[in-house]
Design a protein around this motif. Sequence first.
Motif, PDB file in Angstrom:
ATOM      1  N   ASP A 189       0.840  -1.201   0.000  1.00 30.31           N
ATOM      2  CA  ASP A 189       0.000   0.000   0.000  1.00 30.31           C
ATOM      3  C   ASP A 189       0.874   1.250   0.000  1.00 30.31           C
ATOM      4  O   ASP A 189       1.811   1.370   0.804  1.00 30.31           O
ATOM      5  CB  ASP A 189      -0.915   0.002   1.222  1.00 30.31           C
ATOM      6  CG  ASP A 189      -1.731   1.272   1.310  1.00 30.31           C
ATOM      7  OD1 ASP A 189      -2.445   1.588   0.349  1.00 30.31           O
ATOM      8  OD2 ASP A 189      -1.642   1.963   2.341  1.00 30.31           O
ATOM      9  N   ASP A 190       0.567   2.187  -0.885  1.00 30.95           N
ATOM     10  CA  ASP A 190       1.401   3.372  -1.048  1.00 30.95           C
ATOM     11  C   ASP A 190       1.378   4.260   0.193  1.00 30.95           C
ATOM     12  O   ASP A 190       2.408   4.801   0.583  1.00 30.95           O
ATOM     13  CB  ASP A 190       0.916   4.183  -2.262  1.00 30.95           C
ATOM     14  CG  ASP A 190       1.767   5.403  -2.521  1.00 30.95           C
ATOM     15  OD1 ASP A 190       2.741   5.287  -3.277  1.00 30.95           O
ATOM     16  OD2 ASP A 190       1.459   6.483  -1.966  1.00 30.95           O
ATOM     17  N   HIS A 191       0.245   4.409   0.822  1.00 33.31           N
ATOM     18  CA  HIS A 191       0.119   5.352   1.946  1.00 33.31           C
ATOM     19  C   HIS A 191       0.640   4.771   3.254  1.00 33.31           C
ATOM     20  O   HIS A 191       1.429   5.404   3.962  1.00 33.31           O
ATOM     21  CB  HIS A 191      -1.339   5.770   2.116  1.00 33.31           C
ATOM     22  CG  HIS A 191      -1.559   6.718   3.260  1.00 33.31           C
ATOM     23  ND1 HIS A 191      -1.284   8.063   3.168  1.00 33.31           N
ATOM     24  CD2 HIS A 191      -2.011   6.514   4.532  1.00 33.31           C
ATOM     25  CE1 HIS A 191      -1.551   8.644   4.322  1.00 33.31           C
ATOM     26  NE2 HIS A 191      -2.001   7.727   5.167  1.00 33.31           N
ATOM     27  N   SER A 192       0.214   3.562   3.594  1.00 30.88           N
ATOM     28  CA  SER A 192       0.550   2.992   4.903  1.00 30.88           C
ATOM     29  C   SER A 192       1.760   2.079   4.878  1.00 30.88           C
ATOM     30  O   SER A 192       2.315   1.763   5.932  1.00 30.88           O
ATOM     31  CB  SER A 192      -0.645   2.205   5.444  1.00 30.88           C
ATOM     32  OG  SER A 192      -0.891   1.058   4.652  1.00 30.88           O
ATOM     33  N   ARG A 193       2.180   1.601   3.698  1.00 29.61           N
ATOM     34  CA  ARG A 193       3.275   0.632   3.504  1.00 29.61           C
ATOM     35  C   ARG A 193       2.917  -0.767   3.999  1.00 29.61           C
ATOM     36  O   ARG A 193       3.806  -1.612   4.141  1.00 29.61           O
ATOM     37  CB  ARG A 193       4.581   1.078   4.177  1.00 29.61           C
ATOM     38  CG  ARG A 193       5.009   2.515   3.956  1.00 29.61           C
ATOM     39  CD  ARG A 193       5.148   2.909   2.506  1.00 29.61           C
ATOM     40  NE  ARG A 193       6.015   4.071   2.370  1.00 29.61           N
ATOM     41  CZ  ARG A 193       5.593   5.335   2.458  1.00 29.61           C
ATOM     42  NH1 ARG A 193       4.312   5.576   2.693  1.00 29.61           N
ATOM     43  NH2 ARG A 193       6.451   6.332   2.321  1.00 29.61           N
ATOM     44  N   VAL A 194       1.655  -1.030   4.282  1.00 28.15           N
ATOM     45  CA  VAL A 194       1.250  -2.393   4.613  1.00 28.15           C
ATOM     46  C   VAL A 194       1.517  -3.290   3.414  1.00 28.15           C
ATOM     47  O   VAL A 194       1.190  -2.938   2.271  1.00 28.15           O
ATOM     48  CB  VAL A 194      -0.239  -2.448   5.005  1.00 28.15           C
ATOM     49  CG1 VAL A 194      -0.739  -3.888   5.061  1.00 28.15           C
ATOM     50  CG2 VAL A 194      -0.454  -1.777   6.347  1.00 28.15           C
TER      51      VAL A 194
END
Length: 324
Positions: free
Chosen positions: A186-191
């Motif tokens: 995920d780009d925003h959270s890096r999950v």
Amino acid sequence: MTHRNAFLTERGRLALAQCVVDDGWPLRRAAQRFNCSPATAKKWADRYRVRGEPGMADMSSRPHHSPHRLPQRRERRIIKLRFLNRWGAARIAAHLNIARSTVEAVLRRYRMPLLRHLDEATGLPVQRPRPRRYEHDKPSDLIHVDIKKLGRIPDGGGHRKVGRTLGNRRNHQQRPGYAYLHHAVDDHSRVAYSEILSDERKETAAAFWTRANAFFNDLGVTVQRVLTDNGSCYRSKLFAEALGDITHKRTRPYRPQTNGKAERFNRTLGHEWAYAQLYTSEQQRAATYPDWLHHYNHHRPHSGIGGLTPIERLRVHNLPGSYS
């Protein structure tokens, strides 16, 4: 910086001290003449008596003793983690359970170069331009999808364990092949959702995305866009069918930095999992991957998102299903 001829700096202090020491002025009269307190006049007069004219210069305000400074053994451990593991200040601080500012102060005191100024292969300092960074506003905006091709470890260990000569001969005889690590970050959270699979064919990539999409849905993330490179598996109709209504974006040819979040994840898993210790077989290494991936998502602080873990970044948006 104050000019040396400004009032009551080096030149003014010398005149004040000479009035008191050489000319015999009372402290109160000299203080009134130079528009300062008698205590200040006494300080410069006393320093002039002891050190002469050089004593009029500013002295270091550093304390003679710092009782709360880290022990030297602790500082050496910080430098060892930076030098051997190439960890940043946030990662070292979390590992040693000390303040990040303390780690940064130790690294500055020992003049350790920034990580972005180190060559990945040699570890030597090299000046690099700072890359431009971007980040989407919500976890659902963009998912980076990529494949990392990783050489399998032959039984008994590869060249990192048994030496390059024997390891290369063993690799040639056994031909262990490659493991294909499919990622969705995920780009925003890096999950990150990741699996170790046997190939990079279109059927494998499409099935992986179906499971990855279900993983993000369980976290409350409804994926809007997916970014991949121009690999044949991602250009197939089967992968397009797996995406459904999700917008598919592709990187520019020969521009891997466009898919930078996935590329950075590849680098992280290489340093902290794939090559972090010596494995005697591919099965041994693969068995540790789920635990490392859980540690990455739930417990490893990420400097790119303010020292939060990826799951904590999801909680900022009050997404359901965020577990620890």
